[in-house]
Design a protein around this motif. Structure first.
Motif, mmCIF file in Angstrom:
data_model
loop_
_atom_site.group_PDB
_atom_site.id
_atom_site.type_symbol
_atom_site.label_atom_id
_atom_site.label_comp_id
_atom_site.label_asym_id
_atom_site.label_seq_id
_atom_site.Cartn_x
_atom_site.Cartn_y
_atom_site.Cartn_z
ATOM 1 N N LEU A 1 1.115 -7.244 -0.952
ATOM 2 C CA LEU A 1 2.040 -6.213 -0.499
ATOM 3 C C LEU A 1 1.293 -5.227 0.393
ATOM 4 C CD1 LEU A 1 4.041 -5.360 -3.766
ATOM 5 C CD2 LEU A 1 4.732 -6.847 -1.879
ATOM 6 N N ASP A 2 1.896 -4.879 1.547
ATOM 7 C CA ASP A 2 1.256 -3.893 2.410
ATOM 8 C C ASP A 2 1.594 -2.487 1.917
ATOM 9 O OD1 ASP A 2 3.830 -3.271 3.263
ATOM 10 O OD2 ASP A 2 3.630 -4.268 5.208
ATOM 11 N N ASP A 3 1.176 -1.488 2.656
ATOM 12 C CA ASP A 3 1.368 -0.103 2.226
ATOM 13 C C ASP A 3 2.833 0.292 2.132
ATOM 14 O OD1 ASP A 3 -1.360 0.200 2.081
ATOM 15 O OD2 ASP A 3 -1.548 1.053 4.107
ATOM 16 N N ASP A 4 3.693 -0.437 2.829
ATOM 17 C CA ASP A 4 5.129 -0.142 2.805
ATOM 18 C C ASP A 4 5.876 -0.993 1.783
ATOM 19 O OD1 ASP A 4 4.950 1.762 4.890
ATOM 20 O OD2 ASP A 4 4.923 0.148 6.381
ATOM 21 N N GLY A 5 5.128 -1.802 1.034
ATOM 22 C CA GLY A 5 5.769 -2.619 0.009
ATOM 23 C C GLY A 5 6.348 -3.923 0.513
ATOM 24 N N ASN A 6 5.954 -4.315 1.729
ATOM 25 C CA ASN A 6 6.445 -5.577 2.283
ATOM 26 C C ASN A 6 5.477 -6.714 1.959
ATOM 27 O OD1 ASN A 6 8.741 -4.430 3.665
ATOM 28 N ND2 ASN A 6 7.286 -3.557 5.135
ATOM 29 N N VAL A 7 6.027 -7.887 1.695
ATOM 30 C CA VAL A 7 5.196 -9.045 1.393
ATOM 31 C C VAL A 7 4.527 -9.548 2.667
ATOM 32 C CG1 VAL A 7 5.142 -11.397 0.469
ATOM 33 C CG2 VAL A 7 6.722 -9.719 -0.508
ATOM 34 N N VAL A 8 3.220 -9.722 2.612
ATOM 35 C CA VAL A 8 2.445 -10.260 3.737
ATOM 36 C C VAL A 8 1.785 -11.548 3.248
ATOM 37 C CG1 VAL A 8 0.560 -9.873 5.356
ATOM 38 C CG2 VAL A 8 2.008 -7.953 4.637
ATOM 39 N N CYS A 9 2.120 -12.656 3.910
ATOM 40 C CA CYS A 9 1.629 -13.959 3.464
ATOM 41 C C CYS A 9 0.383 -14.381 4.227
ATOM 42 C CB CYS A 9 2.723 -15.016 3.619
ATOM 43 S SG CYS A 9 4.141 -14.710 2.542
ATOM 44 N N GLN A 10 -0.428 -15.207 3.596
ATOM 45 C CA GLN A 10 -1.697 -15.627 4.170
ATOM 46 C C GLN A 10 -1.527 -16.332 5.502
ATOM 47 O OE1 GLN A 10 -4.031 -18.155 1.610
ATOM 48 N NE2 GLN A 10 -5.870 -17.961 2.867
ATOM 49 N N HIS A 11 -0.465 -17.143 5.623
ATOM 50 C CA HIS A 11 -0.248 -17.907 6.851
ATOM 51 C C HIS A 11 0.882 -17.319 7.698
ATOM 52 C CE1 HIS A 11 -2.284 -20.726 4.052
ATOM 53 N NE2 HIS A 11 -2.943 -21.062 5.152
ATOM 54 N N GLY A 12 1.089 -16.027 7.572
ATOM 55 C CA GLY A 12 2.001 -15.335 8.461
ATOM 56 C C GLY A 12 3.452 -15.273 8.009
ATOM 57 N N GLU A 13 4.293 -14.724 8.902
ATOM 58 C CA GLU A 13 5.704 -14.516 8.587
ATOM 59 C C GLU A 13 6.439 -15.824 8.315
ATOM 60 O OE1 GLU A 13 7.673 -12.134 11.475
ATOM 61 O OE2 GLU A 13 6.266 -10.445 11.306
ATOM 62 N N GLU A 14 6.056 -16.877 9.020
ATOM 63 C CA GLU A 14 6.731 -18.165 8.816
ATOM 64 C C GLU A 14 6.552 -18.650 7.379
ATOM 65 O OE1 GLU A 14 7.115 -22.601 10.897
ATOM 66 O OE2 GLU A 14 5.512 -21.227 11.495
ATOM 67 N N GLU A 15 5.360 -18.427 6.840
ATOM 68 C CA GLU A 15 5.129 -18.839 5.459
ATOM 69 C C GLU A 15 5.955 -17.995 4.494
ATOM 70 O OE1 GLU A 15 1.420 -20.441 3.265
ATOM 71 O OE2 GLU A 15 1.207 -18.242 3.261
ATOM 72 N N CYS A 16 6.034 -16.694 4.717
ATOM 73 C CA CYS A 16 6.863 -15.840 3.868
ATOM 74 C C CYS A 16 8.309 -16.319 3.896
ATOM 75 C CB CYS A 16 6.786 -14.388 4.324
ATOM 76 S SG CYS A 16 5.305 -13.500 3.781
ATOM 77 N N ASP A 17 8.778 -16.674 5.085
ATOM 78 C CA ASP A 17 10.144 -17.157 5.222
ATOM 79 C C ASP A 17 10.349 -18.449 4.428
ATOM 80 O OD1 ASP A 17 12.821 -17.137 6.416
ATOM 81 O OD2 ASP A 17 12.131 -18.867 7.568
#
Length: 211
Positions: A80-96
């Protein structure tokens, strides 16, 4: 003579009842489930390899799934970043893609979930429609889930589950709710053999096709 026949009949009934009880015990024992939890992320090459060549074939081809309490946790090394958003190791596509997996798990039974997720992890693009068509699974509820909810919302429960395990990277596998770093090499490279051995040790029952 009648007494002899009566005794024989009584003995046959006792033997039949004993056999039925043994059969019932065997079925009950075989229906016990070994808990397996997989912590993974959708675009990790090692996770993709494990799901498609180890876990998937064991569960679906060798039919271990009826004997497994299987949980899939699509979060991996996300933070989680400072704003509480999920940040994935392989980028936004992986989070999606992790979120798509989450929606599948939340709206389908484990059999359909394993089929869909193993199929989707054979490639790095979103193969939802292709896999759904292949297995003839209606994924309209999955699409509605992903459309109506944010990545953060969908993945929140998986983030909490992952935070409870001090793994050293993914894929990570826990057996009977215990993560043991010393078991990971065997689990990741010889999953079915380890599963068979642990199941037999716990339930004193050897599953079919176990070496």
């Amino acid at each position: 003579m009648k007494a002899f026949v009566s005794v024989c009949c009584l003995l046959m009934c006792i033997l039949a009842l004993a056999g039925a009880r043994r059969h019932h015990a065997r079925v009950t024992e075989a229906s016990d489930k070994l808990a397996i939890t997989l912590y993974y992320e959708s675009l990790c090459p090692y996770c993709m390899e494990f799901v498609t060549t180890q876990l998937g074939p064991s569960m679906m081809v060798k039919d271990r799934l009826p004997f497994t309490d299987l949980q899939l946790i699509p979060y991996g090394n996300a933070k989680l970043d400072d704003d509480g958003n999920v940040v994935c190791q392989h980028g936004e596509e992986e989070c999606d893609l992790n979120a798509w997996h989450g929606c599948i798990l939340q709206h389908h039974n484990i059999t359909e979930s394993v089929q869909m997720i193993a199929c989707m992890m054979r490639g790095k693009k979103n193969r939802l429609d292709t896999c759904a068509e292949h297995y003839r699974i209606d994924v309209s509820d999955v699409k509605n889930c992903r459309k109506s909810r944010s990545v953060n919302d969908i993945l929140a429960e998986y983030g909490k589950e992952t935070a409870l395990v001090n793994h050293e990277g993914v894929p990570a596998v826990s057996v009977d709710y215990v993560y043991n770093v010393n078991e990971q090499n065997d689990l990741l490279n010889h999953f079915d053999s380890v599963f068979c051995a642990r199941y037999e040790t716990m339930y004193h029952f050897k599953l079919a096709n176990c070496v």
